[in-house]
Design a protein around this motif. Structure first.
Motif, PDB file in Angstrom:
ATOM      1  N   GLU A   1      47.963  52.549  98.643  1.00 11.80           N
ATOM      2  CA  GLU A   1      49.420  52.682  98.611  1.00 11.80           C
ATOM      3  C   GLU A   1      50.090  51.525  99.350  1.00 11.80           C
ATOM      4  O   GLU A   1      51.063  50.937  98.854  1.00 11.80           O
ATOM      5  N   LEU A   2      49.545  51.169 100.510  1.00 10.50           N
ATOM      6  CA  LEU A   2      50.125  50.083 101.294  1.00 10.50           C
ATOM      7  C   LEU A   2      50.084  48.750 100.546  1.00 10.50           C
ATOM      8  O   LEU A   2      51.009  47.945 100.622  1.00 10.50           O
ATOM      9  N   PHE A   3      48.992  48.522  99.806  1.00  9.36           N
ATOM     10  CA  PHE A   3      48.843  47.265  99.076  1.00  9.36           C
ATOM     11  C   PHE A   3      49.316  47.379  97.630  1.00  9.36           C
ATOM     12  O   PHE A   3      49.070  46.482  96.834  1.00  9.36           O
ATOM     13  N   GLN A   4      49.979  48.501  97.331  1.00  9.26           N
ATOM     14  CA  GLN A   4      50.560  48.719  95.997  1.00  9.26           C
ATOM     15  C   GLN A   4      49.511  48.552  94.887  1.00  9.26           C
ATOM     16  O   GLN A   4      49.769  47.944  93.855  1.00  9.26           O
ATOM     17  N   ILE A   5      48.339  49.131  95.126  1.00  7.29           N
ATOM     18  CA  ILE A   5      47.292  49.153  94.103  1.00  7.29           C
ATOM     19  C   ILE A   5      47.500  50.439  93.303  1.00  7.29           C
ATOM     20  O   ILE A   5      46.991  51.501  93.663  1.00  7.29           O
ATOM     21  N   SER A   6      48.279  50.341  92.260  1.00 11.27           N
ATOM     22  CA  SER A   6      48.712  51.542  91.541  1.00 11.27           C
ATOM     23  C   SER A   6      48.139  51.674  90.135  1.00 11.27           C
ATOM     24  O   SER A   6      48.347  52.686  89.476  1.00 11.27           O
ATOM     25  N   ASP A   7      47.434  50.660  89.660  1.00 13.24           N
ATOM     26  CA  ASP A   7      46.801  50.755  88.342  1.00 13.24           C
ATOM     27  C   ASP A   7      45.666  49.737  88.283  1.00 13.24           C
ATOM     28  O   ASP A   7      45.410  49.003  89.245  1.00 13.24           O
ATOM     29  N   GLY A   8      44.958  49.716  87.148  1.00 10.32           N
ATOM     30  CA  GLY A   8      43.868  48.779  86.974  1.00 10.32           C
ATOM     31  C   GLY A   8      42.540  49.319  87.474  1.00 10.32           C
ATOM     32  O   GLY A   8      42.457  50.422  88.032  1.00 10.32           O
ATOM     33  N   PRO A   9      41.471  48.551  87.301  1.00  9.54           N
ATOM     34  CA  PRO A   9      40.127  49.026  87.651  1.00  9.54           C
ATOM     35  C   PRO A   9      39.942  49.311  89.138  1.00  9.54           C
ATOM     36  O   PRO A   9      39.232  50.257  89.501  1.00  9.54           O
ATOM     37  N   LEU A  10      40.555  48.513  90.016  1.00  7.36           N
ATOM     38  CA  LEU A  10      40.403  48.772  91.445  1.00  7.36           C
ATOM     39  C   LEU A  10      41.067  50.082  91.830  1.00  7.36           C
ATOM     40  O   LEU A  10      40.528  50.850  92.641  1.00  7.36           O
ATOM     41  N   HIS A  11      42.224  50.361  91.244  1.00 11.95           N
ATOM     42  CA  HIS A  11      42.890  51.641  91.504  1.00 11.95           C
ATOM     43  C   HIS A  11      42.004  52.795  91.058  1.00 11.95           C
ATOM     44  O   HIS A  11      41.843  53.792  91.776  1.00 11.95           O
ATOM     45  N   GLU A  12      41.413  52.681  89.863  1.00  9.24           N
ATOM     46  CA  GLU A  12      40.522  53.737  89.376  1.00  9.24           C
ATOM     47  C   GLU A  12      39.352  53.934  90.333  1.00  9.24           C
ATOM     48  O   GLU A  12      38.988  55.073  90.667  1.00  9.24           O
ATOM     49  N   GLU A  13      38.777  52.826  90.782  1.00  8.29           N
ATOM     50  CA  GLU A  13      37.620  52.914  91.677  1.00  8.29           C
ATOM     51  C   GLU A  13      37.987  53.582  92.993  1.00  8.29           C
ATOM     52  O   GLU A  13      37.236  54.408  93.513  1.00  8.29           O
ATOM     53  N   ILE A  14      39.142  53.239  93.551  1.00 10.43           N
ATOM     54  CA  ILE A  14      39.557  53.830  94.820  1.00 10.43           C
ATOM     55  C   ILE A  14      39.826  55.327  94.667  1.00 10.43           C
ATOM     56  O   ILE A  14      39.348  56.146  95.458  1.00 10.43           O
ATOM     57  N   VAL A  15      40.564  55.683  93.645  1.00 15.47           N
ATOM     58  CA  VAL A  15      40.937  57.088  93.451  1.00 15.47           C
ATOM     59  C   VAL A  15      39.712  57.955  93.189  1.00 15.47           C
ATOM     60  O   VAL A  15      39.646  59.107  93.631  1.00 15.47           O
ATOM     61  N   LYS A  16      38.717  57.398  92.490  1.00  9.81           N
ATOM     62  CA  LYS A  16      37.543  58.194  92.101  1.00  9.81           C
ATOM     63  C   LYS A  16      36.331  57.957  92.991  1.00  9.81           C
ATOM     64  O   LYS A  16      35.257  58.492  92.726  1.00  9.81           O
ATOM     65  N   ASN A  17      36.508  57.147  94.029  1.00 10.68           N
ATOM     66  CA  ASN A  17      35.425  56.913  94.979  1.00 10.68           C
ATOM     67  C   ASN A  17      35.157  58.201  95.753  1.00 10.68           C
ATOM     68  O   ASN A  17      36.086  58.835  96.263  1.00 10.68           O
ATOM     69  N   ILE A  18      33.895  58.573  95.872  1.00 11.55           N
ATOM     70  CA  ILE A  18      33.550  59.840  96.509  1.00 11.55           C
ATOM     71  C   ILE A  18      34.030  59.902  97.958  1.00 11.55           C
ATOM     72  O   ILE A  18      34.313  60.982  98.479  1.00 11.55           O
ATOM     73  N   ILE A  19      34.179  58.737  98.618  1.00 11.36           N
ATOM     74  CA  ILE A  19      34.638  58.750 100.000  1.00 11.36           C
ATOM     75  C   ILE A  19      36.110  59.148 100.104  1.00 11.36           C
ATOM     76  O   ILE A  19      36.584  59.578 101.149  1.00 11.36           O
TER      77      ILE A  19
END
Length: 406
Positions: free
Chosen positions: A71-89
């Motif tokens: 949220e702070l870095f405005q990562i709101s879409d794209g593959p990195l966003h998917e990876e962060i949101v779905k990362n088990i951690i």
């Protein structure tokens, strides 16, 4: 009840890029803390003893701040966003428990045993490349290629792809470093996208033709009739890649550095390679954790030891300090009778590192293998330390291996 933000806390800046090697160790040893357990850092607070570390790693009222970082870095879409949101951690509650029940059997101590012969085979191949004078950069010659070969074997990927796996892991891991997100985000995104495409092909090939590998095990994983979805599968594989390359590389390099600094410990290991290899690994994990700080952010008001932390407080758990709690003297000693409490290097609680068993086996095999073949390992120059922000690794470790029988 004291409020954390109103306390006069000693300051410790873990982001200082000069904190490397001896300077890092001296700074950590010299940290003064409020009531012996709490200090301030540029982002919030740092807890410095084992009990406090366990509390913040285990409480349901604090989570890994990956989503906040996005949220702070405005990562709101794209593959990195998917990876962060779905990362088990970054997944908690019932969804996290379900994923752990499905993935844990594939990475249990018994399950990782089947990879040990391949680990030894890779070590043989790398050892054959050691020059007659035994002078090598251990990071380049062993610590870097070995975990990449192991993860390729674990995934059922072509061994020739090991350098690509290392490249992707190294870049994807940088999502946890604020500096990299500010200056190298495009390259991190590119690595995530490339690895997604790569593993999708592996998954598609394994579904009709399963093998003796992690991807096949996860495809077949089932708990009470439940299976992993494709998105869950691909993100768990990515998590294991990212957690199983840079971390193992860095911890193995530190283990060899410490053993080179303590020739008496190397002699003890040589006398009983298989009996002491795991103890040497555990002592390296305790003494020089490659995750010296693990972050949590509070999701509710938290009260601990008479101190109130407001929602949204960032708390760093110092594994470096927690691992030393109750250890006197704090020497690197692979034969010492240590307390039974597990080091916090792999974390604690529900987010305890899913690949810890694989990493331990990997390092154990490497340490035992070298102890059987190397009479003496000594530093052949100054190690090049990375920074403790994120993964605390070594850029280079020049050593001389005195080969047995030479």
């Amino acid at each position: 009840m004291a409020v954390a933000t109103e306390l006069e806390l000693p300051q410790f800046d873990h982001t200082d890029p000069e904190l490397r090697g001896d300077r890092f160790r001296a700074a950590m040893a010299g940290v003064q803390a409020h009531d012996g357990w709490l200090a301030a850092n540029p982002y919030g607070f740092t807890v410095l003893d084992r009990e406090a570390g366990e509390f913040f790693l285990r409480t349901k009222d604090a989570v890994f701040p990956g989503l906040t970082i996005a949220e702070l870095f405005q990562i709101s879409d794209g593959p990195l966003h998917e990876e962060i949101v779905k990362n088990i951690i970054n997944i908690n509650g019932a969804d996290h428990g379900r994923l752990r029940r499905l993935v844990n059997p594939a990475l249990s101590p018994r399950a990782v045993e089947r990879y040990r012969p391949a680990m030894r085979r890779f070590l043989e191949q790398l050892f054959d490349e050691v020059p007659p004078d035994g002078r090598i950069d251990f990071v380049a010659a062993f610590a870097k290629p070995y975990p990449s070969l192991v993860i390729a074997e674990v995934m059922g990927a072509p061994l020739s792809d090991a350098p690509r796996l290392h490249h992707w892991s190294n870049w994807i891991q940088r999502q946890f470093d604020a500096g990299s997100l500010m200056t190298e985000r495009e390259l991190i995104e590119e690595a995530v996208a490339e690895f997604y495409a790569y593993e999708d092909e592996l998954i598609a090939a394994r579904r009709p033709d399963p093998g003796d590998d992690l991807i096949s095990s996860l495809i077949e994983a089932e708990d009470a009739g439940d299976r992993l979805s494709h998105d869950e599968l691909r993100n768990l594989i990515l998590n294991i890649l990212v957690g199983g390359v840079d971390t193992s590389q860095s911890q193995l390099a530190h283990a060899i550095r410490l053993l080179a600094d303590h020739p008496d410990q190397w002699d003890a290991l040589r006398d009983d390679p298989h009996g002491l290899a795991l103890a040497a690994v555990e002592e390296a994990l305790r003494y020089e954790p490659i995750t010296p700080f693990t972050a949590r952010i509070t999701t509710a008001e938290v009260e601990y030891r008479g101190v109130t932390f407001a929602p949204g407080s960032i708390v760093l758990v110092s594994a470096w300090h927690a691992n030393r709690d109750g250890i006197e003297p704090d020497d690197f000693d692979i034969v010492a009778d240590r307390p039974r409490a597990r080091a916090l290097t792999f974390g604690a609680g529900i987010h305890y590192c899913v690949g810890a068993n694989l990493a331990r086996a990997e390092m154990q095999e490497a340490v035992a293998f070298l102890a059987e073949r190397v009479r003496r390992v000594s530093l052949d120059g100054d190690p090049e330390f990375g920074t403790p922000s994120g993964i605390y690794g070594l850029e280079a470790l020049p050593v001389r291996l005195e080969l047995s029988g030479v």
